[in-house]
Structures are given as C-alpha cells and as structure tokens.
Write an enzyme that holds these catalytic residues in place. Structure first.
Site: not given
Length: 351
Positions: A170-171, A197, A292, A295
């Site tokens: 993600s991030t 993401h 973050m 998931d």
C-alpha cells in the site's frame, strides 16, 4: 517520533483557493491534529520558506505550478530535508504518470484533486489520514534510492509455473515495487501477482509503465483470465479484485468487481485467500510490504495454514510499517527481511 500537540503543515499550491480550502479543512479536524504553519505559491517560494523554518512536519505539494513545478521542488526537498511530502495530483493520464514519478522520487503518498475546487472538502478524511500517515512514516526510507541487484543464477526456461508469489503493498508501494522488480532476473522460477492499493484512474497503468523501465521481465496490468507463468509480473487493475484459479494444468488471474474488503478493491486478503484455496503442488508464497492497516493479515494466515510461505518486509526498510507488522504480530511470518533481501531470498528458496 513522539506525540506532538500538532502536526505542522506547509501547503504548496499556486491556487490561492486551494490553499484556503486545505487550510480550512485541516483546521476542521475534530481531533485537532493539524496546524498550517506556512503556505507557498510555488516551489521557489516553498524552498525559500523552508530555509527559514524549523517546525514543518509535513508538506502538501501541488504538481503543476509556475516558476518551479512540483517534481523539481520535490527533488530539492528530499535532497535537503527529512520532511514527508504528500502530492496533489490529477487523475488524468499525464497526471498519473507524474504522480508515479513523484512517488519514485520520494513522496510518501498523493491526493487526487477533484475536477472542481469546491469538491475538495469531500476528501477531508482522506486528507487527514494521508497527512497523519505521512507524519509517522519512515521518510528517510521513502527518499532512499533503491539499489539494483541482479541474480547471476541461470533461470529455468519454459512457460510452466514452478512457484506462485503474491505481493500485497500500500503506502510506499511504488518505491518498494521498483526495488523488487529491479532484482528479478529474466525468466525467474516464479510468477508474481501484485495488489497495490491505489485510487481508481490511470495510476496503476502508469505504475506498470514506470516499473517496466526497471524490469528485465514485462510488468503489466492483469487482464481477466490471463495465464500466469514463470516470469509473469501482473498488477491488479484499479477497482478490480484479483484472484487465482487453476484450470487444468494452468493458473489464471481472474478479475471481479465484488464489494470492497476492509475498504479496498483490489484487496490483498482476497488475492491471498484465493491462492490459499488452490489445490496444487506448486509452492505458494505471500509477500507483505509497506502499507497502512491490516489488509493481507487474514490472507497470510490462510496461505500459512495451507502450507505456504509468508515473507514480510522489516521495519528497517518499510516506509509505513503497518501491514507487515500486523502479519508478524499474528505469528505467521516465516521470514522478515529488509526490502533488498526479499527477492534474493525468493530466488534461493524457489530454486
């Protein structure tokens, strides 16, 4: 980084209206986390103010500005300051390309500008989350250039799938993925599917194109029903879940638009769970990188339960140590490695 009474924000945008909107939004935060300590009309103005200020914690930086644009300003900021930057970008094809470049340079995250300035307040909770996450991120890692490491091991040939690797991120993902694909040799002994993401729009397409500049193997956005083989590097498209199904002796990536899981589509958990369900002798690996939230935790547990292997990025290299930390704390990680050691490890254990 300790808890502060405020997260001090610098807003950099050539639009007076955008600067006013952002300042108002940040001051409306019900948790009273943010304080706007400076505004700048372009990159030159921002750099000049940074020289004189010591209390800026996070910067919001527009991409398109006169005199010195966002990308040029970002390069100078990450070279001189340990201050996390969140970009303001458009969802157009050109805007997505520049956003991916900014994330590769060292921006922690981005916020997609709405078509109408007046729609910006509707994004306030996304703005709060991303600025808060950026403040607690490992900004030195985000700005660090990824090393190029090549394997000198001769790869197996052929289209068969010898090992299946699924990656959740993600991030901080674009920088981490760039480091990963740089290290994968031509025709590796595994196929790889990625869930990153990302907002819907042109961003995933631009990410795949950007990663292709560093990869010996083709990196592409997955198509529905696409066959997975050794050397495949597929990224789930924006707004679609990706799952893996076995048809005969072949493995295919299947897309769907079912509801979001924990707020995400694509979902790391859905991809990992589909891999766990496979009735297969092909070894399965789940890799959880920077990001973050949690998931990927349930999916990692599922893969582990079915005899697969879980690899997590360490806190030393993760821009945001959320997703891998959750998996590690559940006790299902077989390996915890710095980012640059993950592909060498996979090459060793999949051979």
């Amino acid at each position: 980084m300790g808890i502060k009474p405020y997260i001090n924000v610098m807003i950099v945008d050539d639009s007076l209206l955008i600067r006013a909107f952002l300042k108002e939004i940040l001051h409306e935060d019900e948790n009273n986390r943010f304080r706007v300590v400076a505004s700048a009309k372009d990159g030159i103005d921002a750099l000049d103010k940074l020289k004189r200020m010591k209390d800026v914690d996070v910067i919001t930086l527009d991409l398109h500005m006169p005199n010195l644009d966002g990308l040029a300003a970002l390069e100078r900021i990450v070279a001189s300051y340990d201050i996390p930057v969140v970009m303001l970008s458009s969802a157009t094809k050109e805007g997505a390309k520049e956003t991916m470049e900014a994330l590769s340079i060292g921006a922690v995250d981005f916020i997609s500008k709405p078509d109408k300035h007046s729609d910006l307040p509707a994004l306030k909770y996304e703005i709060y989350e991303k600025l808060n996450t950026a403040y607690y991120s490992n900004v030195q890692i985000a700005c660090k250039k990824a090393p190029i490491i090549r394997s000198d091991v001769s790869p197996p040939k052929g289209n068969a799938l010898h090992n299946l690797v699924c990656v959740g991120v993600s991030t901080g993902g674009p920088r981490a993925l760039r480091s990963l694909v740089k290290q994968i040799p031509l025709d590796p002994p595994f196929g790889l599917i990625i869930v990153q993401h990302m907002l819907e729009g042109e961003y995933i397409k631009s990410l795949a194109k950007s990663l292709n500049e560093y990869s010996l193997n083709e990196v592409k956005v997955a198509e529905d029903g696409e066959k997975i083989k050794n050397g495949s590097i597929l990224i789930a498209p924006s707004g679609y879940h990706a799952e893996v199904f076995k048809r005969g002796e072949d493995y295919h990536c299947v897309l769907n638009k079912r509801g979001k899981m924990e707020g995400f589509r694509p979902s790391v958990d859905m991809l990992f769970a589909s891999v766990a369900r496979l009735n297969t002798a092909v070894p399965r690996y789940g890799v959880v990188l920077t990001g973050m939230g949690s998931d990927g935790t349930k999916g990692s547990e599922a893969i582990k339960k079915e005899g697969g292997t879980i690899i997590c990025e360490s806190h030393r290299t993760a821009t945001v140590y959320g997703m891998p930390k959750q998996v590690i704390e559940k006790g299902v990680a077989d390996h915890v490695e710095d980012l640059e050691k993950i592909i060498p490890l996979l090459l060793k254990i999949t051979r």
